[in-house]
Enzyme design. Structure first.
Site, PDB file in Angstrom:
ATOM      1  N   LYS A  84      45.825  39.976  45.923  1.00 55.21           N
ATOM      2  CA  LYS A  84      44.884  39.126  45.195  1.00 55.21           C
ATOM      3  C   LYS A  84      45.476  38.805  43.830  1.00 55.21           C
ATOM      4  O   LYS A  84      45.838  39.707  43.068  1.00 55.21           O
ATOM      5  CB  LYS A  84      43.573  39.883  45.014  1.00 55.21           C
ATOM      6  CG  LYS A  84      42.368  39.123  45.492  1.00 55.21           C
ATOM      7  CD  LYS A  84      41.180  40.021  45.307  1.00 55.21           C
ATOM      8  CE  LYS A  84      39.911  39.304  45.613  1.00 55.21           C
ATOM      9  NZ  LYS A  84      38.764  40.169  45.330  1.00 55.21           N
TER      10      LYS A  84
HETATM   11  C1  E4P Z   1      35.946  38.526  45.721  1.00 59.26           C
HETATM   12  O1  E4P Z   1      36.890  38.803  46.419  1.00 59.26           O
HETATM   13  C2  E4P Z   1      35.362  39.380  44.665  1.00 59.26           C
HETATM   14  O2  E4P Z   1      35.706  40.720  44.914  1.00 59.26           O
HETATM   15  C3  E4P Z   1      33.861  39.372  44.609  1.00 59.26           C
HETATM   16  O3  E4P Z   1      33.294  38.589  45.621  1.00 59.26           O
HETATM   17  C4  E4P Z   1      33.296  39.191  43.254  1.00 59.26           C
HETATM   18  O4  E4P Z   1      31.913  39.138  43.321  1.00 59.26           O
HETATM   19  P1  E4P Z   1      30.935  39.403  42.074  1.00 59.26           P
HETATM   20  O5  E4P Z   1      30.742  38.102  41.360  1.00 59.26           O
HETATM   21  O6  E4P Z   1      29.659  39.870  42.714  1.00 59.26           O
HETATM   22  O7  E4P Z   1      31.589  40.443  41.224  1.00 59.26           O
END
Ligand code: E4P
EC number: 2.2.1.2
Length: 213
Positions: A84
């Site tokens: 990521k």
């Molecule tokens: C995506 O891969 C992220 O880990 C995640 O969906 C972030 O979500 P949040 O806005 O609830 O922190």
């Protein structure tokens, strides 16, 4: 649309995995931190042993060189690790290098269709538009998924769209209708998706009638 779980909690992953619905896992630094003093690489290894699908692990560096170095290390944990990378110019540079090395990437923190297009052209395997965080600031997050899906379809772009920052079951349904390839869903939302009061009521009634025989 495939379903990923958005957590670094091995218990949550194991439970949903047993339902037979899970195609992958996404984590991020906040989710890893939520697990307490765990060793990052150890948790990723545990998750990759548990789920055969793509497992996203996020880099911490903000410079391309550091991102690539971290990515190579994380990718060596298992074949199903996806790196990521945040959506920045340095991130795009890193994605480009990693894609030439055959390392899969998930470009995260995507908040516009142009960012998604750039990520795809840099060689990203996945892009993650953040729906809930856009809703939080008064936008309709799902419009972004629709826009990206339309652009990728017109231009035959193979990068997959992961609807991220999912906050409730309606987000999942809307993401499926908007053309997301994947939704990455928190454990609490999975639990809500499976439930319906009429299902509970129906089971109760069937059992009560059965016991009256
Ligand atoms: C995506 O891969 C992220 O880990 C995640 O969906 C972030 O979500 P949040 O806005 O609830 O922190």
């Amino acid at each position: 649309m495939k379903l990923f779980i958005d957590t670094a909690n091995v218990k949550e992953i194991s439970e949903v995995k047993e339902w037979g619905v899970l195609s992958g896992v996404t984590t991020n630094p906040s989710l890893i931190a939520r697990e307490g003093g765990v060793e990052f690489e150890d948790v990723i290894k545990q998750i990759t042993d548990l789920v055969p699908g793509p497992i996203s692990a996020e880099v911490i560096s903000t410079e391309a060189e550091g991102m690539v170095e971290e990515a190579r290390k994380l990718a060596s944990i298992s074949d199903n690790v996806v790196i990521k990378i945040p959506m920045t110019p340095e991130g795009l540079k890193a994605v480009n290098i990693l894609s030439s090395e055959g390392i899969k990437t998930n470009v995260t923190l995507v908040f516009s269709a142009n960012q998604a297009l750039l990520a795809a052209r840099a060689g990203a395997t996945y892009v993650s538009p953040f729906i809930g965080r856009l809703d939080d600031i008064g936008h309709t997050g799902m419009e972004l998924v629709r826009d990206i899906a339309q652009v990728f379809k017109i231009h035959n772009i193979e990068t997959e769209i992961i609807a991220a920052s999912i906050r409730h079951p309606l987000h999942v349904l809307e993401a499926a209708k908007a053309g997301a390839d994947i939704a990455t869903i928190p454990y609490a939302v999975f639990k809500k998706m499976v439930q319906h009061p009429k299902t509970d009521e129906g089971i109760e009634k069937f059992l009560a009638d059965w016991n009256k025989r």
